[in-house]
Design an enzyme around this catalytic site. Structure first.
Site, PDB file in Angstrom:
ATOM      1  CG  ASP A  35      -2.089   0.959   1.112  1.00 17.94           C
ATOM      2  OD1 ASP A  35      -1.873   2.114   0.689  1.00 17.94           O
ATOM      3  OD2 ASP A  35      -3.205   0.546   1.441  1.00 17.94           O
ATOM      4  N   GLY A  40      -4.991   5.047   1.716  1.00 15.26           N
ATOM      5  CA  GLY A  40      -4.987   4.353   2.995  1.00 15.26           C
ATOM      6  C   GLY A  40      -4.270   5.167   4.062  1.00 15.26           C
ATOM      7  CG  LEU A  78      -9.326  -5.787  -0.589  1.00 16.47           C
ATOM      8  CD1 LEU A  78      -8.486  -6.432   0.488  1.00 16.47           C
ATOM      9  CD2 LEU A  78     -10.681  -5.408  -0.018  1.00 16.47           C
ATOM     10  CB  ALA A  79      -4.625  -1.845  -4.120  1.00 18.83           C
ATOM     11  CB  SER A 122     -17.663  -2.684  -7.542  1.00 23.37           C
ATOM     12  OG  SER A 122     -18.701  -1.737  -7.459  1.00 23.37           O
ATOM     13  CE1 TYR A 147     -13.327   1.517  -7.948  1.00 22.56           C
ATOM     14  CE2 TYR A 147     -15.621   0.855  -8.201  1.00 22.56           C
ATOM     15  CZ  TYR A 147     -14.443   0.816  -7.497  1.00 22.56           C
ATOM     16  OH  TYR A 147     -14.357   0.088  -6.334  1.00 22.56           O
ATOM     17  CG  ASN A 176     -22.757   1.826  -2.199  1.00 27.21           C
ATOM     18  OD1 ASN A 176     -22.807   1.173  -3.227  1.00 27.21           O
ATOM     19  ND2 ASN A 176     -22.773   3.138  -2.187  1.00 27.21           N
ATOM     20  CB  VAL A 186     -23.233   9.132   0.512  1.00 34.61           C
ATOM     21  CG1 VAL A 186     -23.672   7.845   1.187  1.00 34.61           C
ATOM     22  CG2 VAL A 186     -24.340  10.176   0.614  1.00 34.61           C
TER      23      VAL A 186
END
Length: 318
Positions: A35, A40, A78-79, A122, A147, A176, A186
């Site tokens: 990372d 992060g 996950l990056a 996602s 994305y 989400n 949000v």
């Protein structure tokens, strides 16, 4: 006594990655975090000792990450670029930080004979106008954001390395994901807006956008549960909760939890919050439930839990 697993977590200093590492350390894994801290935070890992080794490296740099894959058992990838809106301004952001980074990861795994990858995908891969709730076999997947395109490409890279080089792959399409340590999204935005001006809360769009929200602890528990119980060469699962929550309802909950009860909620209008935003999304989670895993929080409970946690972290002066 389970053998000690050596795990790589890319993006491990991020929101979801750091929660996953908490679980991995608790069960005795050795963890290498790749990372570069572009989004992060080092403090998300600071409560761990020598079981977690943080390598400050950019996973878009193949030569820099390759040596770290030697002797590793599992990679949790996950990056990614966390700011979907940035990708609309700098249009190769998701190509580099998503697609090419994922190629670098699976190719490093091939070279060092690492057997198993978990890929964080996602709900946005499903694009617009998918049936709600959306099942895993909905297709073709035609994302409308850059994305989403990079996540779709990442899934294809994982499935092709599984098919060609014999990797084992777990692809998780997230709803989400929200919770403590959140750094964007949000709820985070609404709290910061109210901190600046406790009398008004601007909401992008008409507030009728509705999505499924999953608490981050539920998310990482689901990942590890599925990986322990499903053993196909390629395993594809939606991860989400049983219902949705509207942006309008999120605004009301954040106003309640911050105590800014005089705040007027103002809508900018239009059905989308921003270009590339999917206004309504809910994942079908039957496949996840069939493995014996269920969530602790539904969408609205997860939103309220997250609002409280982030208010504690961000701090409100008013």
């Amino acid at each position: 006594q389970r053998p000690i697993m050596r795990s790589i977590v890319t993006g491990g200093a991020g929101f979801i990655g750091s929660h996953l590492i908490d679980r991995l350390v608790a069960r005795g894994d050795e963890v290498i975090v790749l990372d570069n801290l572009s989004s992060g935070k080092a403090e998300f890992l600071s409560h761990h000792d020598s079981q977690v080794k943080h390598v400050d490296v950019d996973i878009t740099n193949f030569d820099a990450i390759l040596p770290h894959f030697e002797g590793v058992d599992v990679v949790y990838h996950l990056a990614a670029n966390p700011d979907i809106r940035l990708g609309t301004q700098v249009t190769d952001t998701d190509l580099k930080q998503g697609t090419i980074a994922t190629y670098n990861v699976v190719e490093s795994m091939r070279i060092h004979n690492v057997s198993t990858i978990m890929f964080a995908s996602s709900s946005v891969v499903y694009g617009d106008n998918a049936p709600m709730p959306t099942p895993e076999d909905h297709g073709p997947c035609l994302p409308i954001s850059l994305y989403g395109a990079s996540k779709n490409a990442g899934e294809s890279l994982v499935s092709s390395w599984v098919g060609t080089f014999g990797l084992q792959g777990y692809i998780f399409r997230f709803a989400n994901i929200i919770g403590d340590r959140g750094t964007h999204g949000v709820i985070f935005d609404f709290i910061h807006k109210l901190k600046r001006n406790p009398n008004e809360l601007e909401v992008l769009g008409d507030g009728l956008q509705e999505k499924s929200y999953m608490e981050v602890g539920d998310c990482v528990d689901a990942i590890l549960h599925v990986m322990a119980n499903q053993h196909e060469p390629l395993n594809l699962f939606n991860l989400g909760s049983h219902d949705t929550c509207s942006v309008r309802r999120i605004a009301e909950i954040v106003v309640e939890e911050t105590g800014c009860l005089n705040a007027e909620i103002v809508y900018t209008g239009g059905s989308r919050g921003w270009a590339g935003d999917v206004p309504r999304a809910m994942l079908g989670i039957d496949k996840m439930l069939e493995t014996g895993f269920n969530v602790k929080y539904n969408s609205e409970e997860a939103v309220r839990h997250t609002a409280r946690a982030l208010i504690d972290e961000i701090g409100l002066d008013n």
